[in-house]
Design a protein around this motif. Structure first.
Motif, PDB file in Angstrom:
ATOM      1  N   LEU A  90     -32.992  -3.983   7.876  1.00 19.13           N
ATOM      2  CA  LEU A  90     -33.183  -2.959   6.853  1.00 19.13           C
ATOM      3  C   LEU A  90     -34.106  -3.474   5.753  1.00 19.13           C
ATOM      4  O   LEU A  90     -35.009  -2.762   5.309  1.00 19.13           O
ATOM      5  CB  LEU A  90     -31.848  -2.536   6.238  1.00 19.13           C
ATOM      6  N   GLY A  91     -33.901  -4.708   5.342  1.00 17.31           N
ATOM      7  CA  GLY A  91     -34.747  -5.291   4.304  1.00 17.31           C
ATOM      8  C   GLY A  91     -36.206  -5.374   4.724  1.00 17.31           C
ATOM      9  O   GLY A  91     -37.108  -5.061   3.942  1.00 17.31           O
ATOM     10  N   VAL A  92     -36.444  -5.762   5.968  1.00 12.36           N
ATOM     11  CA  VAL A  92     -37.820  -5.854   6.479  1.00 12.36           C
ATOM     12  C   VAL A  92     -38.456  -4.468   6.561  1.00 12.36           C
ATOM     13  O   VAL A  92     -39.595  -4.261   6.131  1.00 12.36           O
ATOM     14  CB  VAL A  92     -37.844  -6.555   7.855  1.00 12.36           C
ATOM     15  N   LEU A 105     -41.635  -2.909   4.435  1.00 17.16           N
ATOM     16  CA  LEU A 105     -42.761  -2.271   5.120  1.00 17.16           C
ATOM     17  C   LEU A 105     -43.013  -0.880   4.547  1.00 17.16           C
ATOM     18  O   LEU A 105     -44.160  -0.522   4.246  1.00 17.16           O
ATOM     19  CB  LEU A 105     -42.497  -2.181   6.622  1.00 17.16           C
ATOM     20  N   MET A 106     -41.955  -0.083   4.360  1.00 11.46           N
ATOM     21  CA  MET A 106     -42.089   1.257   3.776  1.00 11.46           C
ATOM     22  C   MET A 106     -42.707   1.156   2.386  1.00 11.46           C
ATOM     23  O   MET A 106     -43.601   1.919   2.028  1.00 11.46           O
ATOM     24  CB  MET A 106     -40.726   1.941   3.662  1.00 11.46           C
ATOM     25  N   LEU A 166     -34.620  -0.999  -0.506  1.00 15.26           N
ATOM     26  CA  LEU A 166     -34.591  -2.364  -1.052  1.00 15.26           C
ATOM     27  C   LEU A 166     -33.431  -2.544  -2.029  1.00 15.26           C
ATOM     28  O   LEU A 166     -32.834  -3.623  -2.095  1.00 15.26           O
ATOM     29  CB  LEU A 166     -35.916  -2.697  -1.732  1.00 15.26           C
ATOM     30  N   LEU A 167     -33.090  -1.502  -2.784  1.00 11.90           N
ATOM     31  CA  LEU A 167     -31.936  -1.578  -3.676  1.00 11.90           C
ATOM     32  C   LEU A 167     -30.654  -1.786  -2.867  1.00 11.90           C
ATOM     33  O   LEU A 167     -29.830  -2.638  -3.210  1.00 11.90           O
ATOM     34  CB  LEU A 167     -31.828  -0.314  -4.530  1.00 11.90           C
ATOM     35  N   ALA A 168     -30.499  -1.033  -1.782  1.00 12.15           N
ATOM     36  CA  ALA A 168     -29.321  -1.197  -0.916  1.00 12.15           C
ATOM     37  C   ALA A 168     -29.259  -2.620  -0.365  1.00 12.15           C
ATOM     38  O   ALA A 168     -28.197  -3.257  -0.357  1.00 12.15           O
ATOM     39  CB  ALA A 168     -29.347  -0.177   0.220  1.00 12.15           C
ATOM     40  N   TYR A 169     -30.390  -3.124   0.075  1.00 15.22           N
ATOM     41  CA  TYR A 169     -30.464  -4.493   0.588  1.00 15.22           C
ATOM     42  C   TYR A 169     -30.100  -5.497  -0.509  1.00 15.22           C
ATOM     43  O   TYR A 169     -29.308  -6.413  -0.279  1.00 15.22           O
ATOM     44  CB  TYR A 169     -31.875  -4.766   1.116  1.00 15.22           C
ATOM     45  N   GLY A 170     -30.642  -5.307  -1.711  1.00 14.24           N
ATOM     46  CA  GLY A 170     -30.349  -6.209  -2.821  1.00 14.24           C
ATOM     47  C   GLY A 170     -28.881  -6.197  -3.211  1.00 14.24           C
ATOM     48  O   GLY A 170     -28.300  -7.243  -3.511  1.00 14.24           O
TER      49      GLY A 170
END
Length: 107
Positions: free
Chosen positions: A21-23, A27-28, A63-67
């Motif tokens: 998901l982070g990658v 990319l997005m 990215l917020l979800a990943y963080g």
């Protein structure tokens, strides 16, 4: 291979999914710059297409979800504030389109 997994702190399938998901999120988020560049090149002037803000918002939320999942305060702070800017810009684009609509007298 186990050294690589340990380096990226991947200890489970869930960790691997979150890394994916982070990658994808990064990319997005990066695609917005490519879109902006291509649209500007075509127009021969600097242009900020609506897609730039949509990719910013989608990538920022991902990215917020990943963080949050990884417990990374710098990512959380940066993306949290950025999301507010992306939403506001999309609101301004939407408001601009409303005011650009022809009135009944003009049509």
């Amino acid at each position: 291979m186990s050294d690589l997994l340990a380096y990226f702190k991947i200890h489970s399938t869930s960790d691997l999914v979150w890394l994916g998901l982070g990658v994808i999120a990064q990319l997005m988020f990066s695609l917005r710059f490519i879109i902006q560049w291509l649209v500007s090149e075509k127009a021969k002037r600097s242009v900020m297409p609506t897609a730039f803000w949509w990719f910013s918002l989608i990538g920022g939320v991902m990215l917020l979800a990943y963080g949050v999942h990884r417990g990374e305060p710098i990512i959380i702070l940066g993306q949290g504030l950025g999301i507010i800017v992306y939403i506001r810009n999309l609101m301004l684009v939407h408001q601009g389109r409303k005011t650009d609509l022809p009135t009944e007298r003009e049509s």
